[in-house]
Scaffold this active site. Structure first.
Site, PDB file in Angstrom:
ATOM      1  N   ARG A  23       0.833  -1.212   0.000  1.00 47.17           N
ATOM      2  CA  ARG A  23       0.000   0.000   0.000  1.00 47.17           C
ATOM      3  C   ARG A  23       0.864   1.258   0.000  1.00 47.17           C
ATOM      4  O   ARG A  23       0.578   2.221  -0.683  1.00 47.17           O
ATOM      5  CB  ARG A  23      -0.889   0.027   1.249  1.00 47.17           C
ATOM      6  CG  ARG A  23      -2.293  -0.478   1.016  1.00 47.17           C
ATOM      7  CD  ARG A  23      -3.253  -0.042   2.115  1.00 47.17           C
ATOM      8  NE  ARG A  23      -2.745  -0.247   3.461  1.00 47.17           N
ATOM      9  CZ  ARG A  23      -2.817  -1.400   4.131  1.00 47.17           C
ATOM     10  NH1 ARG A  23      -3.392  -2.444   3.567  1.00 47.17           N
ATOM     11  NH2 ARG A  23      -2.331  -1.511   5.346  1.00 47.17           N
ATOM     12  N   CYS A  45      -7.243 -18.179  15.888  1.00 44.79           N
ATOM     13  CA  CYS A  45      -8.011 -17.945  17.118  1.00 44.79           C
ATOM     14  C   CYS A  45      -9.436 -18.494  17.019  1.00 44.79           C
ATOM     15  O   CYS A  45     -10.058 -18.818  18.028  1.00 44.79           O
ATOM     16  CB  CYS A  45      -8.098 -16.446  17.415  1.00 44.79           C
ATOM     17  SG  CYS A  45      -6.551 -15.576  17.157  1.00 44.79           S
ATOM     18  N   TRP A 443     -19.755  -0.209  42.595  1.00 37.74           N
ATOM     19  CA  TRP A 443     -18.297  -0.373  42.649  1.00 37.74           C
ATOM     20  C   TRP A 443     -17.948  -1.519  41.698  1.00 37.74           C
ATOM     21  O   TRP A 443     -18.347  -2.663  41.931  1.00 37.74           O
ATOM     22  CB  TRP A 443     -17.834  -0.758  44.064  1.00 37.74           C
ATOM     23  CG  TRP A 443     -17.670   0.410  44.987  1.00 37.74           C
ATOM     24  CD1 TRP A 443     -18.574   0.869  45.887  1.00 37.74           C
ATOM     25  CD2 TRP A 443     -16.519   1.247  45.116  1.00 37.74           C
ATOM     26  NE1 TRP A 443     -18.085   1.953  46.572  1.00 37.74           N
ATOM     27  CE2 TRP A 443     -16.815   2.210  46.112  1.00 37.74           C
ATOM     28  CE3 TRP A 443     -15.275   1.315  44.492  1.00 37.74           C
ATOM     29  CZ2 TRP A 443     -15.915   3.196  46.504  1.00 37.74           C
ATOM     30  CZ3 TRP A 443     -14.374   2.290  44.876  1.00 37.74           C
ATOM     31  CH2 TRP A 443     -14.696   3.219  45.867  1.00 37.74           C
TER      32      TRP A 443
END
Ligand SMILES: Cc1cc2nc3c(=O)[nH]c(=O)nc-3n(C[C@H](O)[C@H](O)[C@H](O)COP(=O)(O)OP(=O)(O)OC[C@H]3O[C@@H](n4cnc5c(N)ncnc54)[C@H](O)[C@@H]3O)c2cc1C
Length: 457
Positions: A23, A45, A443
């Site tokens: 590119r 994966c 929290w």
């Protein structure tokens, strides 16, 4: 003059480097991309989820096919293996696997992106039909072929993240699944107390875990196919056996060429991914060592996240070297962040394990909490366990591990960012993290853990 670029390996690191170069340099460069398989730019994966049936179409794992790479101007040669590198004459020798024909290719810039080699200890029987590694799409096809014979029982050897993802795949396919590993608890990238939570959850899912089990042999049945995995303590019947024993850098070509290899067996590069001491030779992905920002040591972590970044950096740096324009990019190192899943359980980690921190001579405190993934009154939440490791005195966050229900795992990214920036547990406790009842208690569980650690440092 056309710049000659040779890239060895056409997956995450190599193909992204080659594409970036093409590119950037267009007709100024001839980019020769050598790949010994027939596949390019595939997502290893995704293999466990394809084998499980969650992803029905193998082709959806291929991000860029050989045809697409060629259409983008790369001179891609599949079924071609690089067999030698000569840095003195700047040539790569390659062999066409189908014909045995050998060719020499001169280069101005060479990119080594050869990936990793799956570990295969000398256990008798690992080559039996029905025993499967999981690294390439061909491995996935072979595993699916074995599954089509209707096996009832699977044994997975190795309880790292690939082992447990494959255990999920076997379980999803309805096989009675046993995972065996040398370590007492699965997931050696976690502390054993967190690994124990993974084991307990696996057992609840019906996946047996046998720790402390060194495999002596893999045995065949009467039909010559795999039938059992034998350890000193027991024999585990298995009609299919899956290997998840880890990997080492595939750095033999580089070693034979006299390029620098580190203590972890990976090619040594500088931050720009230039092979140390070798102008014009670059390397990235699973074949190199990376700098661990927390320990300050070089390590080997085979993950696609690093490989893709390396490919981009190498590509941009070669373009900048040739054109003299643009800055050289640098790979900033890693903190050891990773995430995985076994069925409904999410597992993630970043930074140092407790034992690792102590081995480095650090005085540490740890805090471990159990919390909800959602506000206690909001339906559909689950439990999450968070462990954090911090340096006594300074309060610096050194590591975090999370095991829990859907929505738990990606919380690790906040911890990774904090470790990356050298934050203390008190600073993490004060971070402005997102909250609404369907997503988190008020929290966040990570902050409950850092708040507790802050009281101990
Ligand atoms: C089952 C599985 C699951 C995974 N899951 C994850 C995940 O969830 N998250 C994550 O970040 N990472 C994951 N990974 C790791 C990730 O896939 C790798 O880190 C990544 O593919 C590394 O990219 P690479 O380009 O360095 O090496 P590779 O992808 O291994 O590519 C190297 C290429 O070089 C070719 N090659 C090697 N030697 C030669 C030679 N001499 N000549 C020609 N060609 C050669 C090989 O055929 C290969 O195509 C997983 C890996 C596996 C196997």
């Amino acid at each position: 003059m056309t710049i000659r670029i040779v890239v060895i390996g056409a997956d995450a690191a190599g193909a992204s480097a080659a594409s970036t170069i093409k590119r950037g340099l267009k007709d100024q460069a001839h980019v020769l991309l050598l790949e010994r398989q027939q596949w390019t730019s595939y997502a290893a994966c995704g293999i466990p989820y394809w084998v499980s049936g969650d992803i029905p179409d193998m082709n959806s794992l291929v991000a860029r096919s050989p045809e697409k790479h060629r259409a983008n101007g790369l001179d891609l040669r599949t079924g071609v293996e690089a067999i030698a590198i000569d840095p003195a004459s700047r040539t790569v020798t390659a062999r066409t696997l189908a014909t045995g024909e050998v060719h020499q290719h001169g280069y101005d810039h060479l990119v080594i992106a050869t990936g990793a080699v799956p570990l295969r200890p000398p256990i008798p029987g690992l080559d039996l039909p029905g025993v499967h590694g999981v690294q390439t799409l061909d491995d996935g096809l072979a595993a699916l072929e074995s599954l089509s014979t209707g096996p009832a029982r699977a044994v997975v050897i190795g309880a790292g993240y690939i082992g447990i993802e494959m255990a999920e795949a076997m379980c999803t396919r309805g096989l009675q699944t046993t995972v065996v590993d040398l370590a007492d608890e699965p997931m050696g990238t976690l502390d054993p107390d967190m690994g124990a939570l993974v084991r307990a959850a696996m057992e609840e899912m019906g996946i047996a875990y046998r720790g402390g089990a060194g495999v002596d042999s893999v045995q065949a049945g009467g039909d010559g196919r795999v039938a059992a995995v034998v350890t000193a303590e027991a024999t585990y019947p298995g009609d299919i056996v899956v290997l998840g024993l880890g990997v080492r850098p595939r750095a033999d070509l580089a070693r034979e060429a006299g390029l620098p290899i580190g203590a972890r067996g990976g090619i040594r590069t500088d931050a720009q991914q230039r092979v140390e001491g070798h102008e014009g030779i670059w390397a990235g992905g699973d074949c190199v060592e990376v700098l661990d920002r927390v320990s300050g040591q070089h390590t080997h972590i085979a993950l696609g996240t690093h490989a893709n970044k390396h490919g981009r950096i190498i590509g941009a740096n070669i373009v900048a070297s040739v054109t003299g324009k643009g800055p050289q990019l640098a790979f900033p190192g890693v903190v050891g962040t990773a995430i995985s899943r076994i069925c409904d359980l999410e597992i993630s980690r970043t930074g140092l394990r407790e034992a690792q921190a102590r081995e480095l001579g650090l005085d540490v405190v740890t805090a471990k909490v159990e919390a909800g993934t959602r506000a206690h009154y909001f339906p559909g939440g689950g439990t999450v366990h968070v462990k954090v490791i911090a340096e006594r005195g300074t309060g610096r966050l050194l590591g975090a591990q999370i095991v829990g229900a859907a929505g738990a795992g990606k919380r690790i990214d906040a911890a990774a960012t904090a470790i990356w920036n050298g934050m203390t547990v008190e600073e993490v406790t004060g971070l402005d993290l997102a909250y609404a009842p369907p997503f988190s208690p008020v929290w966040d569980p990570l902050q409950v853990a850092t708040r507790r650690a802050a009281s101990l440092v």
